[in-house]
Design a protein around this motif. Structure first.
Motif, PDB file in Angstrom:
ATOM      1  N   CYS A  12       7.404  -6.040 -12.789  1.00 24.36           N
ATOM      2  CA  CYS A  12       7.865  -5.055 -11.807  1.00 24.36           C
ATOM      3  C   CYS A  12       9.273  -4.561 -12.156  1.00 24.36           C
ATOM      4  O   CYS A  12      10.112  -5.317 -12.641  1.00 24.36           O
ATOM      5  CB  CYS A  12       7.859  -5.657 -10.403  1.00 24.36           C
ATOM      6  N   THR A  28      11.957   0.936 -10.172  1.00 21.30           N
ATOM      7  CA  THR A  28      11.293   2.236 -10.034  1.00 21.30           C
ATOM      8  C   THR A  28       9.995   2.187 -10.837  1.00 21.30           C
ATOM      9  O   THR A  28      10.016   1.894 -12.030  1.00 21.30           O
ATOM     10  CB  THR A  28      12.182   3.375 -10.554  1.00 21.30           C
ATOM     11  N   MET A  29       8.877   2.495 -10.184  1.00 20.49           N
ATOM     12  CA  MET A  29       7.568   2.409 -10.840  1.00 20.49           C
ATOM     13  C   MET A  29       6.755   3.667 -10.535  1.00 20.49           C
ATOM     14  O   MET A  29       6.817   4.205  -9.424  1.00 20.49           O
ATOM     15  CB  MET A  29       6.802   1.163 -10.373  1.00 20.49           C
ATOM     16  N   THR A  30       6.012   4.132 -11.541  1.00 25.08           N
ATOM     17  CA  THR A  30       5.223   5.358 -11.428  1.00 25.08           C
ATOM     18  C   THR A  30       3.751   5.040 -11.675  1.00 25.08           C
ATOM     19  O   THR A  30       3.418   4.292 -12.599  1.00 25.08           O
ATOM     20  CB  THR A  30       5.704   6.407 -12.442  1.00 25.08           C
ATOM     21  N   ILE A  53      -2.037  -0.432  -7.317  1.00 25.59           N
ATOM     22  CA  ILE A  53      -0.620  -0.786  -7.339  1.00 25.59           C
ATOM     23  C   ILE A  53      -0.479  -2.267  -6.981  1.00 25.59           C
ATOM     24  O   ILE A  53      -1.055  -2.729  -6.000  1.00 25.59           O
ATOM     25  CB  ILE A  53       0.188   0.065  -6.337  1.00 25.59           C
ATOM     26  N   LEU A 108       2.760  -4.842  -6.451  1.00 30.37           N
ATOM     27  CA  LEU A 108       4.205  -5.044  -6.399  1.00 30.37           C
ATOM     28  C   LEU A 108       4.467  -6.511  -6.087  1.00 30.37           C
ATOM     29  O   LEU A 108       4.005  -7.020  -5.058  1.00 30.37           O
ATOM     30  CB  LEU A 108       4.832  -4.158  -5.318  1.00 30.37           C
ATOM     31  N   CYS A 166      -4.474   4.205  -5.162  1.00 29.36           N
ATOM     32  CA  CYS A 166      -3.332   4.839  -4.511  1.00 29.36           C
ATOM     33  C   CYS A 166      -3.486   6.353  -4.437  1.00 29.36           C
ATOM     34  O   CYS A 166      -4.180   6.975  -5.243  1.00 29.36           O
ATOM     35  CB  CYS A 166      -2.047   4.473  -5.247  1.00 29.36           C
ATOM     36  N   SER A 182       3.540   7.143  -2.130  1.00 31.44           N
ATOM     37  CA  SER A 182       4.880   7.203  -2.713  1.00 31.44           C
ATOM     38  C   SER A 182       5.918   6.807  -1.669  1.00 31.44           C
ATOM     39  O   SER A 182       5.757   7.081  -0.476  1.00 31.44           O
ATOM     40  CB  SER A 182       5.182   8.611  -3.228  1.00 31.44           C
ATOM     41  N   TYR A 209       9.380   0.554  -1.142  1.00 32.40           N
ATOM     42  CA  TYR A 209       8.765  -0.654  -0.604  1.00 32.40           C
ATOM     43  C   TYR A 209       9.767  -1.798  -0.702  1.00 32.40           C
ATOM     44  O   TYR A 209      10.312  -2.075  -1.778  1.00 32.40           O
ATOM     45  CB  TYR A 209       7.495  -0.997  -1.376  1.00 32.40           C
ATOM     46  N   VAL A 237       8.418   3.585  -5.473  1.00 32.20           N
ATOM     47  CA  VAL A 237       7.112   3.904  -6.058  1.00 32.20           C
ATOM     48  C   VAL A 237       6.887   5.410  -6.010  1.00 32.20           C
ATOM     49  O   VAL A 237       7.104   6.052  -4.967  1.00 32.20           O
ATOM     50  CB  VAL A 237       5.978   3.179  -5.307  1.00 32.20           C
ATOM     51  N   SER A 238       6.461   5.974  -7.136  1.00 36.06           N
ATOM     52  CA  SER A 238       6.110   7.398  -7.203  1.00 36.06           C
ATOM     53  C   SER A 238       4.668   7.501  -7.673  1.00 36.06           C
ATOM     54  O   SER A 238       4.316   6.968  -8.729  1.00 36.06           O
ATOM     55  CB  SER A 238       7.042   8.136  -8.162  1.00 36.06           C
TER      56      SER A 238
END
Length: 404
Positions: free
Chosen positions: A178, A181-183, A190, A192, A235, A240, A243, A260-261
């Protein structure tokens, strides 16, 4: 002295293990083939010569023994419990490991006592020993059992620890792969994960923004050891956001956040309208979609269809860069529907449609003037008066022609 002999199950030939008689009563039979079964027997020698051979041992399978579990670690201590973790044995002894037994030693009791009444499954290499006396000192060890019923030697014992509460404020940190910033692409899953520490074990809650999250069919939580994971299945763009995992205990609180994006196709263009319309062309204008899908809109696709065949859409252009377009080669008087869709690197989004639009001038000829009257008649002139037409055809009246 003694000579020891052995033979394989399917052989009639006995082979001496030691060539010279030995005096001690133990020998190690070496150079066996793994998976083969062997019998052994012993012959005694004195000055008069050899004795008859002993009865043969039962057939014994040559295989590695079940080795002891490794690296038994103490991961948590309270006034009444100790949490343990360990690694599986290096050798399973020819059959899979099916479970474990945990033993404890209290110097006051001076003997090892098994802690679990039910064998711990092989997949769960962790255990919490409960019911310990506060202030007492304990050591622990683990034994493995395989499917053949063989129990290993015990592991090395842990260091002796005293059962007492060790208060620590909560700590929250990113776990596994993790990042802060995650895309993700729409439709992906997803996961996390956060690492949470603290004594006593803190209360934990996942937040999106400031809103606490609850379990749904798409959204689940999983606590494995010290790792607390939030999972979102398939998702969508609306997932987005930020979190946050918040951990609280009597010793304090801590939190960590992941942004999250979720990337998706863009939304539908807005404010689609017609500009100039003639029997030959129509001009469209629109605004970019409010949601670009997380990636810049690269182009727009313009399509048209005849109102008589509303499902037969024809692509006019798929590479429109601006927010306006002139559609040509229309049939005068025909009725059309037009639609526009935005596109980014994730694909083409939904359409915005307008119509029906008739391919004609935006205005018609006026209707005839009304209330025509004659007055002031002389021998060579007449005065004619009238009122404006009921309809100017969509364009202001610029003048009148009088005929006689």
């Amino acid at each position: 002295g003694y000579i020891c002999e052995r033979k394989e199950r399917n052989s009639n030939r006995w082979v001496k293990i030691n060539r010279v008689p030995m005096k001690h009563l133990t020998v190690r039979s070496m150079s066996l083939l793994e998976g083969c079964e062997y019998e052994h027997r012993v012959i005694a020698y004195n000055a008069a010569g050899p004795s008859k051979h002993s009865e043969a041992t039962p057939l014994t399978l040559a295989k590695d023994p079940v080795t002891a579990p490794r690296r038994v670690d103490i991961v948590d201590i309270t006034r009444s419990s100790v949490s343990l973790e360990w690694l599986a044995p290096e050798s399973e002894g020819g059959a899979r490991i099916i479970g474990y037994w945990v033993d404890r030693l209290n110097p006051e009791e001076a003997k090892w006592i098994t802690c679990n009444q039910i064998m711990i499954p092989a997949s769960e290499r962790h255990f919490v020993v409960k019911g310990l006396r506060s202030g007492s000192k304990y050591s622990f060890r683990v034994r493995a059992k395989n499917a053949a019923g063989i129990i290993s030697a015990p592991s090395d014992p842990t260091i002796a620890v005293i059962c007492k509460d060790d208060l620590q404020p909560p700590q929250v940190a990113l776990a596994y792969k993790c990042k802060d910033t995650m895309t993700f692409k729409a439709g992906e899953d997803i996961d996390l994960s956060m690492s949470v520490k603290g004594k006593p074990v803190p209360d934990m809650v996942w937040l999106k923004g400031v809103r606490p999250l609850v379990k749904t069919e798409r959204l689940t939580f999983k606590l494995t050891g010290k790792i607390f994971t939030l999972s979102i299945r398939k998702c969508v763009r609306a997932d987005s956001g930020e979190y946050t995992l918040q951990a609280k205990s009597t010793c304090g609180d801590a939190k960590a956040t992941i942004k999250v994006s979720v990337m998706d196709v863009p939304g539908a263009p807005s404010d689609l309208a017609t500009g100039e319309v003639t029997p030959e062309f129509a001009t469209l204008t629109w605004q970019p979609p409010e949601d670009d899908g997380g990636i810049t809109v690269t182009s727009f696709t313009v399509e048209r269809c005849d109102a008589k065949t509303p499902d037969a859409w024809m692509k006019v252009s798929s590479a429109v860069r601006k927010t306006s377009y002139k559609i040509t080669r229309l049939t005068a008087g025909a009725s059309y529907f037009f639609r526009v869709r935005a596109q980014n690197f994730n694909g083409i989004g939904p359409a915005t449609t307008i119509g029906p639009v008739i391919a004609k001038w935006a205005f018609d000829v006026p209707t005839a003037p009304v209330n025509l009257k004659v007055s002031n008649v002389t021998k060579d002139s007449i005065t004619i008066t009238w009122q404006e037409p009921d309809s100017d055809g969509g364009s202001p009246i610029t003048g009148y022609h009088v005929e006689r």
